[in-house]
Scaffold this motif. Structure first.
Motif, PDB file in Angstrom:
ATOM      1  N   ILE A  88      70.739  23.511  50.614  1.00  0.00           N
ATOM      2  CA  ILE A  88      72.127  23.564  51.071  1.00  0.00           C
ATOM      3  C   ILE A  88      72.863  24.712  50.384  1.00  0.00           C
ATOM      4  O   ILE A  88      73.610  25.464  51.013  1.00  0.00           O
TER       5      ILE A  88
ATOM      6  N   LEU B 103      74.166  27.338  52.892  1.00  0.00           N
ATOM      7  CA  LEU B 103      75.532  27.011  53.296  1.00  0.00           C
ATOM      8  C   LEU B 103      76.551  27.178  52.174  1.00  0.00           C
ATOM      9  O   LEU B 103      77.741  26.922  52.379  1.00  0.00           O
TER      10      LEU B 103
ATOM     11  N   TYR C  53      79.944  25.354  48.016  1.00  0.00           N
ATOM     12  CA  TYR C  53      79.318  24.050  48.326  1.00  0.00           C
ATOM     13  C   TYR C  53      79.598  22.951  47.302  1.00  0.00           C
ATOM     14  O   TYR C  53      78.744  22.471  46.612  1.00  0.00           O
TER      15      TYR C  53
ATOM     16  N   GLY D 133      78.006  20.938  55.145  1.00  0.00           N
ATOM     17  CA  GLY D 133      77.122  20.828  53.984  1.00  0.00           C
ATOM     18  C   GLY D 133      76.893  19.393  53.557  1.00  0.00           C
ATOM     19  O   GLY D 133      75.763  18.991  53.255  1.00  0.00           O
TER      20      GLY D 133
ATOM     21  N   ILE E  58      80.380  19.796  48.190  1.00  0.00           N
ATOM     22  CA  ILE E  58      79.673  18.668  48.815  1.00  0.00           C
ATOM     23  C   ILE E  58      79.718  17.387  47.976  1.00  0.00           C
ATOM     24  O   ILE E  58      78.866  16.509  48.127  1.00  0.00           O
TER      25      ILE E  58
END
Length: 238
Positions: free
Chosen positions: A175, A179, A185, A143, A187
């Motif tokens: 994203i 994902l 996520y 991600g 990230i």
């Protein structure tokens, strides 16, 4: 811009990101919220648009990284001062703490109405759908790789002034939709660590564990993913 103003912009931008991002999660998760049960689409849209607004707010004062993985990636490429890396990351984490604290204040009456400790923690920090550290790490690496590669690629396009933050928000929305299911996520280490600290220290009604056993995954995974994207970008021939 002065270094101090840039550092402040990272603090402010991350605080706004977490306020709007964690705010939508709290709205979806907490009992008696008018957004209760709105679901994953609401969460991913809220985070994407929250990031866009955070970049707009921070962007006129500094680079608007608002993410240690982004800061480290740009520093690794030589596109950002190494001397500002640590101050930026500290400002980002502090911004995450403050943004999460404001979410707690905004939803003050609803925490005591909610008996789901996992849902309360999710309103601050991420947790995996299935706990498998290796797989969770891979998801966060992928991600964040897409995030940083997307940011770098957007910078190579000829865009109208003021349009870039909106596209960054769309990138994060994409994203999240594609994902985000396995890990939520993160990230972004500051987006997870700052609010997790806030969850630990705030007197939140009905809260449970802050799940520090998982906390290293949304720190290490995004950093690796960001550095991999920076490495790939540096070898792309232009």
């Amino acid at each position: 811009m002065s270094d101090n103003l840039q550092i402040f912009s990272e603090f402010l931008g991350t605080a706004i990101l977490v306020l709007l991002g964690d705010g939508v999660v709290a709205g979806v998760n907490l009992k008696k919220s008018k957004a209760e049960g709105a679901g994953w689409i609401a969460i991913t849209v809220g985070w994407g648009m929250g990031l866009a607004m955070a970049v707009y707010i921070a962007g006129f004062m500094g680079p608007a990284h608002i993410n240690p993985a982004v800061t480290l990636a740009f520093a690794a490429m030589g596109d950002f001062s190494v001397g500002l890396v640590v101050p930026f990351i500290i400002a980002q984490i502090l911004g995450g703490i403050v943004g999460a604290t404001i979410v707690w204040l905004a939803y003050m009456p609803l925490w005591s109405e909610t008996d789901d400790a996992d849902g309360i923690l999710a309103s601050f920090a991420t947790a995996p759908a299935v706990r498998h550290f290796t797989a969770n790490m891979v998801t966060e690496i992928i991600g964040t790789f897409v995030l940083v590669l997307g940011l770098l690629s957007l910078g190579e396009n000829d865009l109208s002034d003021g349009f870039n933050p909106l596209l960054i928000g769309i990138l994060v929305l994409s994203i999240g939709l594609s994902l985000g299911g396995p890990t939520g996520y993160a990230i972004n280490p500051a987006r997870d660590l700052g609010p997790r600290i806030a969850h630990q220290i705030l007197p939140i009604a009905n809260k449970g564990s802050s799940d520090w056993g998982y906390s290293w995954v949304p720190i290490v995974g995004p950093i690796i993913g960001g550095l991999l994207a920076a490495g790939l970008f540096t070898i792309i021939p232009f």
